[in-house]
Design a protein around this motif. Structure first.
Motif, mmCIF file in Angstrom:
data_model
loop_
_atom_site.group_PDB
_atom_site.id
_atom_site.type_symbol
_atom_site.label_atom_id
_atom_site.label_comp_id
_atom_site.label_asym_id
_atom_site.label_seq_id
_atom_site.Cartn_x
_atom_site.Cartn_y
_atom_site.Cartn_z
ATOM 1 N N MET A 1 0.851 -1.195 0.000
ATOM 2 C CA MET A 1 0.000 0.000 0.000
ATOM 3 C C MET A 1 0.885 1.243 0.000
ATOM 4 O O MET A 1 1.853 1.304 0.751
ATOM 5 C CB MET A 1 -0.880 -0.025 1.242
ATOM 6 C CG MET A 1 -1.910 1.071 1.273
ATOM 7 S SD MET A 1 -3.280 0.596 2.351
ATOM 8 C CE MET A 1 -4.395 -0.176 1.206
ATOM 9 N N LYS A 49 -1.960 -4.809 3.318
ATOM 10 C CA LYS A 49 -3.181 -4.462 2.577
ATOM 11 C C LYS A 49 -4.209 -3.822 3.502
ATOM 12 O O LYS A 49 -5.312 -3.503 3.095
ATOM 13 C CB LYS A 49 -3.740 -5.706 1.887
ATOM 14 C CG LYS A 49 -2.947 -5.982 0.613
ATOM 15 C CD LYS A 49 -3.395 -7.199 -0.137
ATOM 16 C CE LYS A 49 -2.534 -7.317 -1.407
ATOM 17 N NZ LYS A 49 -2.601 -8.656 -1.989
ATOM 18 N N ARG A 51 -5.580 -0.903 5.263
ATOM 19 C CA ARG A 51 -5.543 0.549 5.116
ATOM 20 C C ARG A 51 -5.315 1.253 6.456
ATOM 21 O O ARG A 51 -4.502 2.176 6.555
ATOM 22 C CB ARG A 51 -6.884 0.968 4.502
ATOM 23 C CG ARG A 51 -6.966 2.376 4.006
ATOM 24 C CD ARG A 51 -8.422 2.680 3.601
ATOM 25 N NE ARG A 51 -8.596 4.128 3.563
ATOM 26 C CZ ARG A 51 -8.376 4.856 2.491
ATOM 27 N NH1 ARG A 51 -8.011 4.293 1.361
ATOM 28 N NH2 ARG A 51 -8.528 6.165 2.528
#
Lengths: 80, 80
Positions: A1, A49, A51
């Motif tokens: 990310m 992954k 957030r």
């Protein structure tokens, strides 16, 4: 990310680089330009992954290394 | 109107500052961080209410002064 940490000098802190750019722009004919502030955008690729985890990590990085809390503010933006 | 010109080194151009930050973050215990790129965010206040005009001006500023087209890419973002 990928997360962006955007660091700017706090309001009221003199920004000589911004002033220099403002002057250069005015000299080049950009007379509508009234103020310029120069900051940093630090793009950090975090191997997760999640957030929320990425944002939390990025805040910690900003607090510990990327921004100087005495004179700088930062924002976090998730890019992807 | 406030416009941000965000300047980053092109892909493939070595970013020693990014590498240094990556190393520092890993050393501080942020082991999930895989890559860091350091760029600039230049906030420009333009005395106009015309969004299109502001974007056009900002592009011209980036081409003429703010970014080095040989090694840097830029993006324009209208902030308000």
């Amino acid at each position: 990310m990928r997360v962006a940490v955007i660091v700017h000098l706090k309001k009221g802190v003199l920004d000589p680089q911004g002033k220099a750019v403002l002057h250069a722009l005015n000299t080049l004919g950009f007379e509508d330009v009234e103020n310029v502030r120069v900051g940093k955008e630090i793009l950090v690729d975090i191997n997760t992954k999640d957030r929320e985890k990425a944002i939390k990590e990025a805040k910690k990085m900003a607090d510990e290394l990327l921004a100087n809390p005495v004179i700088e503010n930062y924002e976090i933006e998730v890019k992807e």
